[in-house]
Design a protein around this motif. Structure first.
Motif, mmCIF file in Angstrom:
data_model
loop_
_atom_site.group_PDB
_atom_site.id
_atom_site.type_symbol
_atom_site.label_atom_id
_atom_site.label_comp_id
_atom_site.label_asym_id
_atom_site.label_seq_id
_atom_site.Cartn_x
_atom_site.Cartn_y
_atom_site.Cartn_z
ATOM 1 N N VAL A 532 0.354 -5.961 -7.855
ATOM 2 C CA VAL A 532 1.317 -6.882 -7.254
ATOM 3 C C VAL A 532 1.416 -6.618 -5.753
ATOM 4 O O VAL A 532 1.494 -5.461 -5.299
ATOM 5 N N VAL A 533 1.412 -7.702 -4.968
ATOM 6 C CA VAL A 533 1.497 -7.598 -3.517
ATOM 7 C C VAL A 533 2.936 -7.239 -3.123
ATOM 8 O O VAL A 533 3.895 -7.824 -3.649
ATOM 9 N N ALA A 534 3.086 -6.284 -2.171
ATOM 10 C CA ALA A 534 4.418 -5.849 -1.725
ATOM 11 C C ALA A 534 4.303 -5.294 -0.305
ATOM 12 O O ALA A 534 3.220 -4.917 0.150
ATOM 13 N N PHE A 566 6.459 -0.083 11.172
ATOM 14 C CA PHE A 566 5.734 -1.354 11.071
ATOM 15 C C PHE A 566 5.173 -1.526 9.661
ATOM 16 O O PHE A 566 4.559 -0.619 9.104
ATOM 17 N N GLU A 567 5.395 -2.716 9.078
ATOM 18 C CA GLU A 567 4.958 -2.976 7.703
ATOM 19 C C GLU A 567 4.008 -4.170 7.629
ATOM 20 O O GLU A 567 4.106 -5.111 8.424
ATOM 21 N N LEU A 568 3.138 -4.114 6.658
ATOM 22 C CA LEU A 568 2.287 -5.245 6.262
ATOM 23 C C LEU A 568 2.619 -5.607 4.821
ATOM 24 O O LEU A 568 3.152 -4.785 4.062
ATOM 25 N N VAL A 569 2.295 -6.822 4.441
ATOM 26 C CA VAL A 569 2.522 -7.272 3.068
ATOM 27 C C VAL A 569 1.170 -7.415 2.396
ATOM 28 O O VAL A 569 0.291 -8.149 2.860
ATOM 29 N N GLY A 570 0.987 -6.683 1.299
ATOM 30 C CA GLY A 570 -0.279 -6.744 0.576
ATOM 31 C C GLY A 570 -0.337 -5.673 -0.482
ATOM 32 O O GLY A 570 0.663 -5.019 -0.804
ATOM 33 N N ASP A 571 -1.521 -5.455 -1.013
ATOM 34 C CA ASP A 571 -1.742 -4.403 -2.005
ATOM 35 C C ASP A 571 -2.102 -3.133 -1.240
ATOM 36 O O ASP A 571 -3.210 -3.001 -0.730
ATOM 37 N N GLN A 572 -1.146 -2.183 -1.145
ATOM 38 C CA GLN A 572 -1.357 -0.976 -0.343
ATOM 39 C C GLN A 572 -2.554 -0.173 -0.839
ATOM 40 O O GLN A 572 -3.361 0.303 -0.040
ATOM 41 N N GLU A 573 -2.663 -0.032 -2.140
ATOM 42 C CA GLU A 573 -3.751 0.784 -2.687
ATOM 43 C C GLU A 573 -5.110 0.177 -2.341
ATOM 44 O O GLU A 573 -6.038 0.900 -1.950
#
Length: 679
Positions: A532-534, A566-573
């Motif tokens: 899940v994207v987060a 700073f954050e990005l939205v996506g699949d971190q792994e």
């Protein structure tokens, strides 16, 4: 009796030329000769209709003579246009008067004939002379046409010359006899319609043959076949009616009952005959044999062939066998192809798959037929084995009674097979045209079946390709898990007694367990499943990359110029895996004393992540053609060829893009542009 014959003749002539005229109207070709032919056929229709009116209501002869003169004038114009090279109507009209004087004179005579008849004047003797003169001119023009035309072209014009010559010759005899006897013979007059009927098909035949006329009229076998059935049925019923009338006439009081019973019996016989498939096939064979130069309507045969190939829910081998058997209607048929050096029967019709005679054909004739591309006629071989360019055992041939033909199938791609057919029942005898049709169909079927086998092989290859792709992604994920565990094992030598290291080790093992759980899920679902994207912190993710890739040299350096949170939205792994693989590629291409730098910053409204090294570098051609191509690797067995492809797809799925600049011997720079969703 002459009146009935005359009415019948003129009526049928009017019907024939009406049909002729309608056929001409359906053609799209242009040209003066074609227009002149249409006009003369139309005026012949008027002439025949006038003949009916003259016989039925005593129409004055002057009207009929006037229409006949106009008809003859058009015949003369058509004959002259056929004789004259490169005839054009405009040049004819502007030409000298001697060329068009005859035509204008005849038109003037026709007008005089009609107007004098309207005025009630009787000039029949004078009109006989004009009509006789026209027949002489017509015969002279026909002779000129046949004599002047090239010898090689005479067969094309001969039918029309015979038809028109017979019509003008009959009229010459009619009018000459009328002048001698001072009266028209009614018997002669009543037969003119039948003479015109005989001339129609001969003119039609020439109209098809003469290219300059540009009139191509097509009459199909089915039209002739059904017309013949109707003609035979009509003739049969007419004969039965005459016989029935005779029975009634001779039977006295009981004749009506006998006649009705006879009609019922004759109708029953007629229906039973025309429902007989055997009779219908024989009739088709006789029509094909005696009325057409070619046995087959190739357009219809090819459309039937294509319709069979489009059938669904049936084995393609059965479809192929049905397609080649359709025009020949053989009682027995079989299809076999070469697999692993032996013949395997794939489809049969009215025989078993292991039929002994079929096996004899496959063992002793199939290979020779394919090798020499020869349609083997077994009955012909039984009489003389020297007609084929190969050796065959006569004893084996005598044992084959069920099959008559072995037809080869092959393609340049290596597909090989044969079709076995018994004696055809749809045709009277097999000649060169039947063999050509067999060969043409077998070649198309070879392509059809080879395409089917290629599609099966492609589908199987795609299944393996899907499995290989899944395996490559899983191995790629496993390599990242392995890197984490190797890093933990390496640091354990120095820090195994440090409580913080132990806590970190457990986190690493937990992370590895989660990744392995995903691998198992991927394998069970036979596809790659994303998490899940987060939102995730970019700096922490990049530090994780640096830490995991520190097990190899050169160790990557991180330059982070953004806010710590700073954050990005996506699949971190997956993000960590993608960047880790790009860093690993940089390490593989760079010497241990080289440098690798990971930079994170902001450019316009996008987050920019750069991975730069001073290693071997890449050529522009390699970047354009191979870098992002899946399963294309330069590492041999050590790589799967999916890292760069996966990185590109991941970045594009997020709405970003990748830029690569590199020079051979100077290093490479990867720029990952990612959309900013949260700061």
């Amino acid at each position: 009796m002459s009146i009935i014959v005359g009415l019948l003749g003129y009526s049928i002539a009017a019907l024939v030329y009406l049909l002729f005229s309608l056929l001409l109207l359906t053609t799209k070709q242009s040209g003066f000769q074609r227009q002149a032919l249409s006009l003369v056929v139309f005026f012949t229709l008027l002439w025949a209709s006038s003949g009916v009116a003259q016989m039925w209501i005593a129409l004055p002869l002057g009207y009929l003579f006037g229409i006949e003169t106009l008809r003859n004038a058009l015949w003369f114009l058509l004959l002259y246009a056929t004789i004259a090279p490169r005839f054009e109507l405009s040049n004819f009209i502007r030409g000298p008067w001697r060329k068009k004087g005859l035509l204008l004179g005849m038109m003037f005579i026709a007008c005089i004939q009609i107007t004098t008849t309207l005025a009630g004047l009787q000039l029949n003797q004078f009109w006989l002379v004009t009509q006789l003169s026209q027949t002489v001119i017509g015969l002279w023009l026909i002779e000129q046409l046949y004599r002047r035309i090239d010898v090689s072209a005479r067969p094309t014009i001969k039918p029309m010359c015979l038809g028109l010559g017979g019509m003008f010759a009959f009229d010459f005899a009619l009018y000459a006899n009328a002048l001698i006897t001072s009266g028209i013979s009614f018997d002669f007059w009543s037969l003119r319609g039948f003479v015109a009927i005989l001339a129609a098909p001969l003119v039609l035949l020439s109209a098809r043959r003469i290219k300059r006329w540009s009139t191509k009229i097509y009459v199909s076998r089915d039209v002739i076949y059904h017309s013949t059935l109707l003609l035979v049925a009509g003739g049969y019923l007419l004969v039965m009616a005459l016989v029935g009338y005779y029975i009634r006439y001779a039977g006295g009081d009981w004749g009506s009952m006998a006649q009705n019973g006879f009609f019922a019996l004759s109708a029953l016989i007629l229906v039973s005959l025309f429902l007989s498939e055997r009779l219908r096939k024989r009739l088709k064979v006789q029509i094909t044999k005696h009325f057409f130069a070619n046995k087959y309507e190739y357009r219809e045969e090819w459309m039937k062939f294509a319709a069979v190939l489009e059938e669904d829910g049936v084995s393609p081998y059965s479809i192929a066998l049905k397609a080649i058997n359709q025009p020949f209607d053989c009682q027995y048929a079989g299809l076999a192809i070469v697999e692993n050096g032996r013949y395997v029967v794939k489809a049969t019709y009215n025989i078993r798959d292991d039929d002994s005679q079929a096996q004899l054909c496959l063992e002793h004739l199939a290979g020779q037929a394919i090798e020499h591309q020869w349609i083997v006629d077994i009955e012909e071989l039984k009489e003389d084995t020297s007609v084929v360019p190969f050796q065959v055992s006569s004893n084996k041939l005598q044992q084959i009674t069920k099959f008559c033909y072995v037809i080869p199938m092959s393609t340049s791609a290596g597909f090989k097979g044969v079709i076995l057919l018994s004696s055809p029942s749809a045709i009277h005898s097999v000649n060169w045209e039947d063999r050509d049709l067999m060969r043409a169909i077998s070649r198309q079927l070879a392509v059809f079946l080879n395409l089917h086998r290629s599609n099966l092989a492609l589908a199987e290859s795609q299944q393996f390709d899907t499995f290989n792709r899944m395996s490559a992604y899983l191995v790629h994920d496993l390599k990242n898990v392995l890197a984490q565990l190797q890093l933990m094992s390496k640091n354990a030598v120095k820090h195994k007694h440090n409580p913080e290291f132990i806590d970190d080790a457990f986190e690493t093992v937990d992370s590895a367990a989660n990744r392995l759980a995903k691998v198992v899920a991927h394998l069970s679902k036979k596809q790659r499943v994303d998490t899940v994207v987060a939102p995730f912190e970019l700096k922490a993710a990049l530090e994780q990359v640096v830490q995991s890739r520190s097990i190899s040299k050169p160790v990557p350096q991180l330059e982070f110029t953004l806010n710590e949170a700073f954050e990005l939205v996506g699949d971190q792994e997956r993000f960590v895996n993608v960047v880790s693989h790009l860093v690993q590629n940089a390490q593989d291409a760079t010497l241990e004393d080289g440098t690798i730098c990971i930079r994170a910053g902001k450019q316009a409204n996008e987050c920019l992540i750069e991975i730069q090294d001073n290693g071997e570098g890449m050529s522009v051609e390699f970047i354009d053609t191979r870098l992002f191509k899946p399963f294309d690797t330069t590492k041999g067995n050590a790589g799967m060829g999916v890292g760069a492809y996966d990185a590109k797809r991941f970045v594009e799925d997020l709405g970003g893009h990748i830029q690569v600049t590199s020079n051979v011997g100077e290093g490479s720079l990867f720029k990952l542009y990612l959309p900013i969703h949260k700061i």
